[in-house]
Write a protein that holds these residues in place. Structure first.
Motif, PDB file in Angstrom:
ATOM      1  N   PRO A  94       0.827  -1.213   0.000  1.00 21.73           N
ATOM      2  CA  PRO A  94       0.000   0.000   0.000  1.00 21.73           C
ATOM      3  C   PRO A  94       0.855   1.255   0.000  1.00 21.73           C
ATOM      4  CG  PRO A  94      -0.798  -1.581   1.615  1.00 21.73           C
ATOM      5  CD  PRO A  94       0.529  -2.090   1.141  1.00 21.73           C
ATOM      6  N   ARG A  95       0.372   2.242  -0.711  1.00 26.28           N
ATOM      7  CA  ARG A  95       1.100   3.516  -0.788  1.00 26.28           C
ATOM      8  C   ARG A  95       0.643   4.421   0.351  1.00 26.28           C
ATOM      9  NH1 ARG A  95       1.625   7.150  -6.336  1.00 26.28           N
ATOM     10  NH2 ARG A  95       3.292   8.527  -5.597  1.00 26.28           N
ATOM     11  N   ASN A  96       1.600   5.085   0.978  1.00 23.39           N
ATOM     12  CA  ASN A  96       1.280   5.959   2.110  1.00 23.39           C
ATOM     13  C   ASN A  96       1.614   7.415   1.799  1.00 23.39           C
ATOM     14  OD1 ASN A  96       2.651   3.258   3.815  1.00 23.39           O
ATOM     15  ND2 ASN A  96       0.504   3.822   4.063  1.00 23.39           N
ATOM     16  N   ALA A 140      -5.389   5.378   6.220  1.00 23.11           N
ATOM     17  CA  ALA A 140      -5.226   4.156   5.430  1.00 23.11           C
ATOM     18  C   ALA A 140      -6.342   3.971   4.403  1.00 23.11           C
ATOM     19  CB  ALA A 140      -5.163   2.938   6.356  1.00 23.11           C
ATOM     20  N   GLN A 141      -7.585   4.207   4.794  1.00 24.35           N
ATOM     21  CA  GLN A 141      -8.682   3.986   3.855  1.00 24.35           C
ATOM     22  C   GLN A 141      -8.706   5.041   2.753  1.00 24.35           C
ATOM     23  OE1 GLN A 141     -12.781   5.051   5.206  1.00 24.35           O
ATOM     24  NE2 GLN A 141     -11.836   5.234   7.231  1.00 24.35           N
ATOM     25  N   TYR A 142      -8.262   6.253   3.059  1.00 22.80           N
ATOM     26  CA  TYR A 142      -8.240   7.321   2.060  1.00 22.80           C
ATOM     27  C   TYR A 142      -7.068   7.119   1.099  1.00 22.80           C
ATOM     28  CZ  TYR A 142     -11.571   9.271   5.320  1.00 22.80           C
ATOM     29  OH  TYR A 142     -12.659   9.444   6.136  1.00 22.80           O
ATOM     30  N   GLU A 143      -5.955   6.652   1.627  1.00 18.44           N
ATOM     31  CA  GLU A 143      -4.819   6.316   0.771  1.00 18.44           C
ATOM     32  C   GLU A 143      -5.209   5.200  -0.201  1.00 18.44           C
ATOM     33  OE1 GLU A 143      -1.311   7.292   4.081  1.00 18.44           O
ATOM     34  OE2 GLU A 143      -2.260   5.306   3.976  1.00 18.44           O
ATOM     35  N   ALA A 144      -5.911   4.205   0.322  1.00 22.75           N
ATOM     36  CA  ALA A 144      -6.345   3.090  -0.518  1.00 22.75           C
ATOM     37  C   ALA A 144      -7.353   3.555  -1.569  1.00 22.75           C
ATOM     38  CB  ALA A 144      -6.956   1.992   0.344  1.00 22.75           C
ATOM     39  N   ALA A 145      -8.240   4.478  -1.178  1.00 23.35           N
ATOM     40  CA  ALA A 145      -9.258   4.976  -2.109  1.00 23.35           C
ATOM     41  C   ALA A 145      -8.617   5.733  -3.261  1.00 23.35           C
ATOM     42  CB  ALA A 145     -10.239   5.880  -1.365  1.00 23.35           C
ATOM     43  N   GLU A 150      -5.447   5.485  -4.285  1.00 26.37           N
ATOM     44  CA  GLU A 150      -4.607   4.571  -5.061  1.00 26.37           C
ATOM     45  C   GLU A 150      -5.453   3.730  -6.006  1.00 26.37           C
ATOM     46  OE1 GLU A 150      -0.741   1.715  -4.268  1.00 26.37           O
ATOM     47  OE2 GLU A 150      -2.184   2.010  -2.649  1.00 26.37           O
ATOM     48  N   ALA A 151      -6.625   3.310  -5.566  1.00 30.20           N
ATOM     49  CA  ALA A 151      -7.482   2.470  -6.403  1.00 30.20           C
ATOM     50  C   ALA A 151      -8.183   3.268  -7.497  1.00 30.20           C
ATOM     51  CB  ALA A 151      -8.514   1.767  -5.524  1.00 30.20           C
ATOM     52  N   VAL A 182      -4.890  12.647  -1.250  1.00 30.91           N
ATOM     53  CA  VAL A 182      -5.311  11.996  -0.006  1.00 30.91           C
ATOM     54  C   VAL A 182      -5.842  13.038   0.974  1.00 30.91           C
ATOM     55  CG1 VAL A 182      -4.543  10.695   2.015  1.00 30.91           C
ATOM     56  CG2 VAL A 182      -3.778  10.018  -0.257  1.00 30.91           C
TER      57      VAL A 182
END
Length: 233
Positions: A2-4, A66-71, A73-74, A89
């Motif tokens: 995962p990208r941070n 974490a959930q915003y980074e994932a959102a 990135e996706a 983010v």
């Protein structure tokens, strides 16, 4: 993996969210604590009277991101620098994943229009139907982070070779230097002549003519040398 968010992005989010260790209501009435943590981000639930420590605020922020980074990135299908990713983010964290996913900003970005992002960010400056200075300033800060140069850590760009000097550019430099030197000499000579009022006008004109002729020869020689240096002689 995962990208941070990078440190610049984390600092921006902390700055604009602010840290509050006691629960409070945000401008639209949502209970908030820490660095902008609300119930929408997950536990702990925020209600009146809730208090946390500084360490808890930091841990909650990193967990919330974490959930915003994932959102981001996706959702984003084009390449982003670390600063661009962090800016998105921060934006997503502030407006929510739903608004981010349905935004014109995301549509334009995924179409390859990176330049449209700052302008699209600026449109998200309202809360409760009215423009808030705090949101306008935050969008400006996110746009600034977006525009700040920073490559993705894994990216490597070969530096461009320095363009070789052409005869024209070399000649210009040499001519400028020569002109400056000769010009200074002419000015000095003129100052020396001016006090002598007995020098006739004819002599003065002759002196000027000789000086101009000398300048012409000097400039011709400088241009010839510049062409030789550039390999064009």
């Amino acid at each position: 993996m995962p990208r941070n968010v990078n440190e610049a992005g984390l600092a921006l989010i902390k700055q604009w969210e602010g840290r509050r260790l006691t629960a409070y209501k945000d401008p639209v009435g949502v209970w908030t604590i820490g660095y902008g943590h609300t119930d929408a981000a997950g536990p702990p639930a925020v209600k009146r009277g809730l208090k946390i420590s500084e360490a808890q605020a930091e841990a909650m922020l990193r967990a919330d991101l974490a959930q915003y980074e994932a959102a981001v990135e996706a959702a984003v299908t084009v390449r982003l620098t670390d600063n661009q990713f962090a800016a998105l983010v921060s934006f997503c964290f502030n407006v929510g994943p739903g608004n981010f996913l349905g935004s014109t900003l995301l549509n334009k970005l995924n179409a390859g229009n990176h330049a449209a992002v700052p302008g699209e960010l600026a449109k998200w400056n309202k809360a409760g139907g009215r423009v808030l200075a705090g949101l306008a300033n935050r969008r400006a800060a996110e746009a600034g982070l977006w525009a700040r140069g920073a490559f993705v850590a894994s990216n490597y760009v070969e530096p461009a070779a320095k363009a070789a000097a052409t005869a024209t550019t070399a000649g210009k430099g040499a001519l400028a230097a020569t002109f400056g030197t000769v010009g200074a000499a002419v000015a000095e000579a003129a100052q020396q002549l001016s006090p002598f009022t007995e020098v006739s006008q004819i002599a003065k004109h002759a002196f000027v003519a000789l000086t101009v002729l000398g300048v012409a020869f000097a400039l011709h020689g400088a241009l010839r040398r510049a062409r030789e240096d550039a390999g064009l002689a």
